[in-house]
Write a protein that holds these residues in place. Structure first.
Motif, PDB file in Angstrom:
ATOM      1  N   GLY A   1       0.661  -1.118   0.079  1.00 18.04           N
ATOM      2  CA  GLY A   1       0.063  -0.112  -0.086  1.00 18.04           C
ATOM      3  C   GLY A   1       0.788   1.220   0.156  1.00 18.04           C
ATOM      4  O   GLY A   1       0.403   2.233   0.665  1.00 18.04           O
ATOM      5  N   ILE A   2       1.990   1.176  -0.665  1.00 19.34           N
ATOM      6  CA  ILE A   2       2.860   2.458  -0.795  1.00 19.34           C
ATOM      7  C   ILE A   2       2.303   3.626  -1.660  1.00 19.34           C
ATOM      8  O   ILE A   2       2.248   3.136  -2.897  1.00 19.34           O
ATOM      9  N   PRO A   3       1.881   4.726  -1.122  1.00 16.33           N
ATOM     10  CA  PRO A   3       1.627   5.674  -1.980  1.00 16.33           C
ATOM     11  C   PRO A   3       2.725   6.091  -2.945  1.00 16.33           C
ATOM     12  O   PRO A   3       3.942   6.376  -2.726  1.00 16.33           O
ATOM     13  N   THR A   4       2.317   6.371  -4.217  1.00 12.79           N
ATOM     14  CA  THR A   4       3.109   6.540  -5.127  1.00 12.79           C
ATOM     15  C   THR A   4       3.864   8.085  -5.270  1.00 12.79           C
ATOM     16  O   THR A   4       4.924   8.375  -5.793  1.00 12.79           O
ATOM     17  N   ASP A   5       3.099   8.819  -4.721  1.00 11.23           N
ATOM     18  CA  ASP A   5       3.675  10.212  -4.479  1.00 11.23           C
ATOM     19  C   ASP A   5       5.010  10.373  -3.533  1.00 11.23           C
ATOM     20  O   ASP A   5       5.430  11.372  -3.365  1.00 11.23           O
ATOM     21  N   LEU A   6       5.255   9.381  -2.857  1.00  9.66           N
ATOM     22  CA  LEU A   6       6.520   9.384  -1.829  1.00  9.66           C
ATOM     23  C   LEU A   6       7.671   9.079  -2.884  1.00  9.66           C
ATOM     24  O   LEU A   6       8.942   9.175  -2.240  1.00  9.66           O
ATOM     25  N   PHE A   7       7.569   8.382  -4.022  1.00 14.86           N
ATOM     26  CA  PHE A   7       8.719   8.005  -4.695  1.00 14.86           C
ATOM     27  C   PHE A   7       9.868   9.412  -5.043  1.00 14.86           C
ATOM     28  O   PHE A   7      10.936   9.188  -5.012  1.00 14.86           O
ATOM     29  N   GLY A   8       9.101  10.311  -5.298  1.00 11.31           N
ATOM     30  CA  GLY A   8       9.971  11.615  -5.808  1.00 11.31           C
ATOM     31  C   GLY A   8      10.628  12.158  -4.613  1.00 11.31           C
ATOM     32  O   GLY A   8      12.062  12.336  -4.816  1.00 11.31           O
ATOM     33  N   PRO A   9      10.083  12.305  -3.721  1.00  7.61           N
ATOM     34  CA  PRO A   9      10.993  12.709  -2.313  1.00  7.61           C
ATOM     35  C   PRO A   9      12.105  11.678  -1.989  1.00  7.61           C
ATOM     36  O   PRO A   9      13.087  12.263  -1.529  1.00  7.61           O
ATOM     37  N   PHE A  10      11.760  10.607  -1.996  1.00  3.73           N
ATOM     38  CA  PHE A  10      12.630   9.501  -1.665  1.00  3.73           C
ATOM     39  C   PHE A  10      13.891   9.429  -2.554  1.00  3.73           C
ATOM     40  O   PHE A  10      15.056   9.455  -2.106  1.00  3.73           O
ATOM     41  N   VAL A  11      13.684   9.648  -3.929  1.00  4.57           N
ATOM     42  CA  VAL A  11      14.779   9.821  -4.837  1.00  4.57           C
ATOM     43  C   VAL A  11      15.692  10.894  -4.641  1.00  4.57           C
ATOM     44  O   VAL A  11      16.732  10.969  -4.355  1.00  4.57           O
TER      45      VAL A  11
ATOM     46  N   ALA B   1      15.778  12.698  -1.460  1.00  4.54           N
ATOM     47  CA  ALA B   1      16.917  12.273  -0.415  1.00  4.54           C
ATOM     48  C   ALA B   1      18.047  11.330  -0.660  1.00  4.54           C
ATOM     49  O   ALA B   1      18.939  11.905  -0.428  1.00  4.54           O
ATOM     50  N   CYS B   2      17.746  10.237  -1.456  1.00  6.49           N
ATOM     51  CA  CYS B   2      18.878   9.561  -1.765  1.00  6.49           C
ATOM     52  C   CYS B   2      20.097  10.262  -2.577  1.00  6.49           C
ATOM     53  O   CYS B   2      20.966  10.123  -2.290  1.00  6.49           O
ATOM     54  N   VAL B   3      19.715  10.982  -3.565  1.00  2.99           N
ATOM     55  CA  VAL B   3      20.545  11.839  -4.275  1.00  2.99           C
ATOM     56  C   VAL B   3      21.320  12.742  -3.208  1.00  2.99           C
ATOM     57  O   VAL B   3      22.346  12.926  -3.282  1.00  2.99           O
ATOM     58  N   GLN B   4      20.577  13.451  -2.471  1.00  5.60           N
ATOM     59  CA  GLN B   4      21.042  14.471  -1.601  1.00  5.60           C
ATOM     60  C   GLN B   4      22.308  13.530  -0.901  1.00  5.60           C
ATOM     61  O   GLN B   4      23.400  14.335  -0.451  1.00  5.60           O
ATOM     62  N   VAL B   5      22.113  12.514  -0.217  1.00  9.32           N
ATOM     63  CA  VAL B   5      23.007  11.566   0.687  1.00  9.32           C
ATOM     64  C   VAL B   5      24.127  11.343  -0.188  1.00  9.32           C
ATOM     65  O   VAL B   5      25.543  11.584   0.389  1.00  9.32           O
ATOM     66  N   VAL B   6      23.966  10.971  -1.382  1.00 11.08           N
ATOM     67  CA  VAL B   6      25.147  10.485  -2.411  1.00 11.08           C
ATOM     68  C   VAL B   6      25.873  11.914  -2.562  1.00 11.08           C
ATOM     69  O   VAL B   6      27.210  11.917  -2.800  1.00 11.08           O
ATOM     70  N   ARG B   7      25.262  13.077  -2.766  1.00 12.51           N
ATOM     71  CA  ARG B   7      25.906  14.259  -3.094  1.00 12.51           C
ATOM     72  C   ARG B   7      26.769  14.638  -1.832  1.00 12.51           C
ATOM     73  O   ARG B   7      27.961  15.226  -1.974  1.00 12.51           O
TER      74      ARG B   7
ATOM     75  N   GLU C   1      30.666  14.345  -9.535  1.00 10.40           N
ATOM     76  CA  GLU C   1      29.494  14.738 -10.175  1.00 10.40           C
ATOM     77  C   GLU C   1      28.775  13.772 -11.276  1.00 10.40           C
ATOM     78  O   GLU C   1      27.577  13.798 -11.186  1.00 10.40           O
ATOM     79  N   LEU C   2      29.620  13.260 -11.876  1.00 12.37           N
ATOM     80  CA  LEU C   2      29.161  12.092 -12.885  1.00 12.37           C
ATOM     81  C   LEU C   2      28.455  11.107 -12.198  1.00 12.37           C
ATOM     82  O   LEU C   2      27.658  10.477 -12.675  1.00 12.37           O
ATOM     83  N   ALA C   3      29.188  10.376 -11.012  1.00 11.97           N
ATOM     84  CA  ALA C   3      28.685   9.338 -10.599  1.00 11.97           C
ATOM     85  C   ALA C   3      27.218   9.823  -9.870  1.00 11.97           C
ATOM     86  O   ALA C   3      26.374   9.013  -9.815  1.00 11.97           O
TER      87      ALA C   3
ATOM     88  N   TRP D   1      19.964   9.552 -12.102  1.00 13.51           N
ATOM     89  CA  TRP D   1      19.246   8.766 -13.285  1.00 13.51           C
ATOM     90  C   TRP D   1      18.802   7.470 -13.054  1.00 13.51           C
ATOM     91  O   TRP D   1      17.678   7.210 -13.447  1.00 13.51           O
ATOM     92  N   SER D   2      19.697   6.586 -12.617  1.00 13.40           N
ATOM     93  CA  SER D   2      19.447   5.231 -12.469  1.00 13.40           C
ATOM     94  C   SER D   2      18.099   5.108 -11.340  1.00 13.40           C
ATOM     95  O   SER D   2      17.168   4.405 -11.555  1.00 13.40           O
ATOM     96  N   LEU D   3      18.196   5.948 -10.195  1.00 12.18           N
ATOM     97  CA  LEU D   3      17.444   5.865  -9.383  1.00 12.18           C
ATOM     98  C   LEU D   3      15.892   6.371  -9.748  1.00 12.18           C
ATOM     99  O   LEU D   3      14.696   5.902  -9.689  1.00 12.18           O
ATOM    100  N   GLY D   4      15.865   7.403 -10.533  1.00 14.46           N
ATOM    101  CA  GLY D   4      14.777   8.038 -11.136  1.00 14.46           C
ATOM    102  C   GLY D   4      14.061   6.991 -12.082  1.00 14.46           C
ATOM    103  O   GLY D   4      12.843   6.702 -12.144  1.00 14.46           O
ATOM    104  N   LEU D   5      14.886   6.128 -12.910  1.00 11.35           N
ATOM    105  CA  LEU D   5      14.388   5.325 -13.877  1.00 11.35           C
ATOM    106  C   LEU D   5      13.620   4.064 -12.777  1.00 11.35           C
ATOM    107  O   LEU D   5      12.561   3.758 -13.216  1.00 11.35           O
ATOM    108  N   ILE D   6      14.384   3.492 -12.038  1.00 12.08           N
ATOM    109  CA  ILE D   6      13.707   2.546 -11.015  1.00 12.08           C
ATOM    110  C   ILE D   6      12.428   3.063 -10.409  1.00 12.08           C
ATOM    111  O   ILE D   6      11.524   2.267 -10.537  1.00 12.08           O
ATOM    112  N   SER D   7      12.497   4.345 -10.236  1.00  6.45           N
ATOM    113  CA  SER D   7      11.392   5.066  -9.303  1.00  6.45           C
ATOM    114  C   SER D   7       9.996   5.190 -10.501  1.00  6.45           C
ATOM    115  O   SER D   7       8.961   4.564 -10.133  1.00  6.45           O
TER     116      SER D   7
END
Length: 131
Positions: free
Chosen positions: A18-28, A30-36, A42-44, A50-56
């Motif tokens: 029952g995961i709401p789909t509107d939570l995927f954008g903020p999750f991506v 947040a994950c990118v901010q952690v990697v940053r 910058e390329l990584a 891009w990869s996490l966005g595609l999966i999302s």
């Protein structure tokens, strides 16, 4: 192809959660901010985003296509909602609605999901309806 099938299978499990789909954008985001914060490349970072966005996007598509009214009734563990959901099933499709949800090449059994997650009121309603 194999990766898309695996991601689709994960998406179908998320339908059951029952995961709401509107939570995927903020999750991506947040994950990118952690990697940053952890990487200077910058390329990584862009490749990760891009990869996490595609999966999302794949997950959101599968969740939207797999979120049937039967699965929603099971998530609520409501026999009444389940009976109402299958009440509008076309002739000859009623049992299929309760036994199989298919998105692409992946499928999940709403009945088995109800049992595995402890939605026993929904499982009881499915058994009663099938018998």
């Amino acid at each position: 192809k194999r990766m898309v099938e695996d991601i689709s299978a994960l998406g179908l499990r998320h339908v059951g959660y029952g995961i709401p789909t509107d939570l995927f954008g903020p999750f991506v985001t947040a994950c990118v901010q952690v990697v940053r914060a952890l990487a200077d490349d910058e390329l990584a970072e862009e490749a990760f985003r891009w990869s996490l966005g595609l999966i999302s996007r794949i997950l959101v598509r599968v969740i939207n296509e797999g979120s049937t009214i039967v699965m929603k009734a099971i998530n609520a563990n409501s026999g009444k909602q389940l009976r109402k959901a299958v009440g509008c099933a076309p002739r000859g499709k009623r049992a299929l609605w309760m036994l199989n949800v298919q998105v692409g090449t992946q499928s999940i059994s709403p009945f088995m999901w109800a049992i595995e997650t402890g939605s026993l009121e929904s499982a009881r309603a499915i058994i009663t309806d099938l018998l």
